[in-house]
Design an enzyme around this catalytic site. Structure first.
Site, PDB file in Angstrom:
ATOM      1  N   HIS A 197      32.890  40.757  41.806  1.00 12.07           N
ATOM      2  CA  HIS A 197      33.212  40.929  43.222  1.00 12.07           C
ATOM      3  C   HIS A 197      32.088  41.590  44.022  1.00 12.07           C
ATOM      4  O   HIS A 197      31.799  41.182  45.142  1.00 12.07           O
ATOM      5  CB  HIS A 197      34.491  41.756  43.368  1.00 12.07           C
ATOM      6  CG  HIS A 197      35.669  41.180  42.656  1.00 12.07           C
ATOM      7  ND1 HIS A 197      36.287  40.012  43.051  1.00 12.07           N
ATOM      8  CD2 HIS A 197      36.351  41.605  41.550  1.00 12.07           C
ATOM      9  CE1 HIS A 197      37.299  39.744  42.238  1.00 12.07           C
ATOM     10  NE2 HIS A 197      37.359  40.688  41.318  1.00 12.07           N
ATOM     11  N   HIS A 206      41.563  49.572  41.856  1.00 12.37           N
ATOM     12  CA  HIS A 206      41.346  48.413  40.983  1.00 12.37           C
ATOM     13  C   HIS A 206      40.021  47.760  41.366  1.00 12.37           C
ATOM     14  O   HIS A 206      39.165  47.529  40.525  1.00 12.37           O
ATOM     15  CB  HIS A 206      42.503  47.420  41.120  1.00 12.37           C
ATOM     16  CG  HIS A 206      42.398  46.246  40.194  1.00 12.37           C
ATOM     17  ND1 HIS A 206      43.447  45.393  39.940  1.00 12.37           N
ATOM     18  CD2 HIS A 206      41.361  45.763  39.458  1.00 12.37           C
ATOM     19  CE1 HIS A 206      43.059  44.452  39.087  1.00 12.37           C
ATOM     20  NE2 HIS A 206      41.795  44.652  38.794  1.00 12.37           N
ATOM     21  N   GLU A 252      34.094  44.488  37.696  1.00 14.35           N
ATOM     22  CA  GLU A 252      34.352  44.500  39.137  1.00 14.35           C
ATOM     23  C   GLU A 252      33.087  44.255  39.952  1.00 14.35           C
ATOM     24  O   GLU A 252      33.096  43.500  40.923  1.00 14.35           O
ATOM     25  CB  GLU A 252      34.995  45.834  39.540  1.00 14.35           C
ATOM     26  CG  GLU A 252      36.415  46.015  39.035  1.00 14.35           C
ATOM     27  CD  GLU A 252      37.366  44.945  39.543  1.00 14.35           C
ATOM     28  OE1 GLU A 252      37.335  44.639  40.755  1.00 14.35           O
ATOM     29  OE2 GLU A 252      38.130  44.398  38.727  1.00 14.35           O
TER      30      GLU A 252
END
Length: 297
Positions: free
Chosen positions: A167, A105, A163
């Site tokens: 992040h 993920h 992502e």
């Protein structure tokens, strides 16, 4: 205010070089190195201005460095069971042979107080920067949805874009750029092979078996000497998260103190959980992308 100051600083530096050039009689023919310095200053200022816009959207303050990493793994058998629509980006629909392992993920920088940084720079996702990683990423870091999540820039983008902008941009100084973020995540995923650990302990994909939650947690603890966090949906494992110090040595994801049990795996998972198997050939889907075709069709 931050952006205006950066641009004002850039303009003042350029004016300084113009004055120096004029004093040296080179106003109309700058030396090559002087042009390089001016362009370098302008480029740096524009990047900082772009980053400042993102920081302003985060409340106008620079976010502090993170404390540890969370490697979030998803169990496709659980997520794909809920698939109703197909598109070219949804691996639930086009994965030949189905899934037999956890997929990625994301790798998330977190703070010890339960919060996390996000959107730390204005850098946008560029797939060309990771072209050498595309083969393993398509297999082990595939999207399990047709949705287009939002990026830090307000627009919708791919799963990978979401992502890395949310992040990955906060993963410095461990991962300093897009390529480093994705490569680091893949390396950690392969080194700490949760699927292999669970299979060797007898926890294999099944649509009939139920496994003790404590047994799954213990298997991971025995292998990596750290406590994972599990997230479940309707009694099935949906995600398993491993936590690491910045040097990627495993650490507990949750405090072992019973007073902190509210944030443990027990809050979303029953005592017995399933690891459902999944093969796309066994379902009938409605296709939302008219250009999508089955592989080799």
């Amino acid at each position: 205010m931050v952006v205006e100051r950066l641009l004002e600083f850039s303009l003042n530096v350029v004016k300084k070089y113009l004055r120096v050039a004029s004093d040296e009689g080179e106003f109309t023919s700058f030396r090559g190195d002087m042009w390089k310095q001016i362009l370098s200053v302008a480029s740096t200022s524009l990047k900082e201005a772009s980053d400042a816009v993102i920081l302003q959207n985060q409340g106008g303050r620079k976010q502090r460095e993170f404390d540890y990493f969370v490697l979030a793994l998803q169990w496709p058998g659980t997520i794909c069971k809920g698939t109703r629509h197909c598109c070219s980006s949804n691996a639930c629909c086009n994965r030949s042979g189905g899934f037999a392992e956890f997929t990625i993920h994301g790798l998330w920088p977190d703070y010890n107080d339960g919060t996390w940084p996000s959107c730390c720079t204005g850098k946008e996702f560029d797939e060309k920067e990771i072209h050498t990683l595309l083969e393993p990423m398509k297999k082990y870091w595939s999207s399990l949805s047709c949705s287009s999540p939002k990026t830090c820039h307000g627009a919708k983008g791919s799963f990978w874009a979401h992502e890395v902008t949310k992040h990955g941009t906060c993963s410095s100084p461990v991962a300093r750029d897009e390529y480093g973020y994705f490569l680091t995540t893949l390396n950690v995923y392969f080194k700490y092979n949760v699927t292999k650990v669970l299979n060797e302990a007898g926890y294999v994909p099944s649509n009939t078996e139920k496994y003790p939650l404590g047994g799954i947690i213990s298997a991971v603890e025995n292998a990596f000497h750290a406590t994972p966090l599990l997230v479940c949906s309707k009694g099935a494992v949906e995600e398993l998260r491993l936590c690491f110090y910045k040097d990627f040595k495993p650490r507990d994801c949750v405090p072992t103190d019973s007073q902190n049990e509210i944030v443990s795996s027990k809050i979303s998972c029953p005592k017995y959980v399933s690891l459902p198997s999944y093969e796309p050939g066994g379902k009938i889907f409605e296709f939302t992308d008219s250009n999508w075709q089955y592989p080799n069709a």
